[in-house]
Write an enzyme that holds these catalytic residues in place. Structure first.
Site, PDB file in Angstrom:
ATOM      1  N   GLN A  71       0.821  -1.217   0.000  1.00 55.65           N
ATOM      2  CA  GLN A  71       0.000   0.000   0.000  1.00 55.65           C
ATOM      3  C   GLN A  71       0.858   1.272   0.000  1.00 55.65           C
ATOM      4  O   GLN A  71       0.406   2.323   0.431  1.00 55.65           O
ATOM      5  CB  GLN A  71      -0.942   0.003   1.200  1.00 55.65           C
ATOM      6  CG  GLN A  71      -2.160  -0.878   1.002  1.00 55.65           C
ATOM      7  CD  GLN A  71      -3.004  -0.435  -0.205  1.00 55.65           C
ATOM      8  OE1 GLN A  71      -3.158   0.740  -0.474  1.00 55.65           O
ATOM      9  NE2 GLN A  71      -3.545  -1.394  -0.924  1.00 55.65           N
ATOM     10  N   SER A  72       2.064   1.204  -0.511  1.00 51.72           N
ATOM     11  CA  SER A  72       2.950   2.374  -0.498  1.00 51.72           C
ATOM     12  C   SER A  72       2.338   3.578  -1.225  1.00 51.72           C
ATOM     13  O   SER A  72       1.936   3.480  -2.382  1.00 51.72           O
ATOM     14  CB  SER A  72       4.283   2.004  -1.156  1.00 51.72           C
ATOM     15  OG  SER A  72       5.026   3.171  -1.431  1.00 51.72           O
TER      16      SER A  72
END
Ligand code: PLP
Length: 318
Positions: A71-72
């Protein structure tokens, strides 16, 4: 030190007082809205990109490779900038990397959220099994070798865009504040947001306090090293960092963070993210309650909104 800038964001971002919350807390709380950069969905990573992209363009690469958690927010931002500049974007992603012996406990959201946006702009994802940050770096080197073997001219961008050029984005951003504050509070993870702000306020009465979203024991050293590259006179005691608000670990929401997220949304109509800014805001609230900070306080909202729409996958991490 100076870095070339590629303008991407709508700057300056707003900075305003949180009237209702200030009244309730008995302190003057302002918010710097880097969730509203107007670029790639908003967030602090756009600040870094403005100073990272020029050197990537100058390198003559045709492929940009980075790494991060599934989920960067940085990977999302970099994918967008690469699409605009006609560079191929690749990312090596682990569900939720961790420090050795400090794996997060709890459910990790990996599906949807940031991945939806990165997919829309054509990011190529190399998914690898969960492991440590060091393992992620080794996997990234393997992917670099594979891409180069196919003839790509590859540049690797560090995790979270954390580099001196990235920190310089925040060194510059500090000048956008409309007044002098007693405190600036920000989340800290890869360290360059905190570093740039600490360097910018080195000679002022404003004190910067980072709230760690990451249980990395050496985080303050990482911040100091980046900050000293911009302001060599900075000392270890100038880097103020609390590690007590991480909760169950990197990438997993904390109870206090979720309460803070809900409070700010209800009182002021502003959404934080579940992994970084909500934990930092919970820290701010607690530090005000304890009387450790007071007077005029500016909270640096680093964005991360898409993370609110991420959901657990089936790989059973954590
Ligand atoms: C990356 C990120 C941070 C942390 O910033 P660093 O410069 O990596 O320390 C904070 N908030 C959000 C929403 C982020 O995406």
């Amino acid at each position: 030190m100076k870095f070339e800038r590629l303008p991407l964001l709508c700057l300056p971002t707003p900075c305003h007082c949180l009237d209702r919350l200030s009244e309730q807390l008995g302190a003057e709380i302002w918010i710097k809205r880097d969730d509203l950069t107007g670029y790639a969905g908003g967030g602090n990573k756009g600040r870094k990109l403005e100073y990272l992209m020029p050197s990537l363009l100058a390198s003559g690469c045709d492929t940009v490779l980075t790494s991060g958690a599934m989920q960067s927010n940085f990977v999302r931002h970099l994918a967008v900038a690469c699409a605009q500049l006609h560079l191929a974007a690749h990312a090596v992603l682990m569900p939720n990397p961790y420090e050795p012996g400090r794996e997060a406990v709890g459910t990790v959201a990996t599906v949807g959220g940031n991945r939806v946006l990165a997919d829309l702009v054509g990011l190529t994802v190399h998914e690898v099994a969960n492991g440590t940050w060091d393992e992620l770096e080794r996997e990234t080197e393997l992917v670099r070798a594979e891409l180069e073997a196919k003839g790509a001219r590859v540049e690797v961008v560090p995790l979270g865009g954390s580099s001196v050029a990235g920190a310089y984005g925040f060194y510059q951003a500090a000048q956008e504040l409309p007044r002098a504050f007693d405190w600036v509070i920000c989340p800290t993870s890869s360290g360059s947001t905190h570093a740039g702000l600490a360097a910018a306020f080195a000679e002022s009465t404003t004190q910067v306090w980072g709230i760690a979203a990451d249980p990395e024991p050496e985080l303050a050293d990482v911040v100091l090293e980046l900050a000293q590259a911009l302001e060599p006179g900075l000392k270890p005691e100038d880097i103020r960092l609390s590690t007590e608000f991480v909760g169950p670990g990197y990438g997993v929401p904390s109870e206090a963070g979720q309460d803070a997220l809900s409070l700010l949304a209800r009182m002021e109509g502003i959404f934080l993210d579940p992994i970084y800014s909500s934990k930092a805001f919970a820290g701010l609230l607690e530090l005000v309650r304890r009387g450790e900070i007071g007077g005029s306080i500016c909270f640096w909202h680093t964005g991360g909104f898409p993370g609110l729409f991420a959901t657990p996958g089936t790989e059973g991490v954590g």
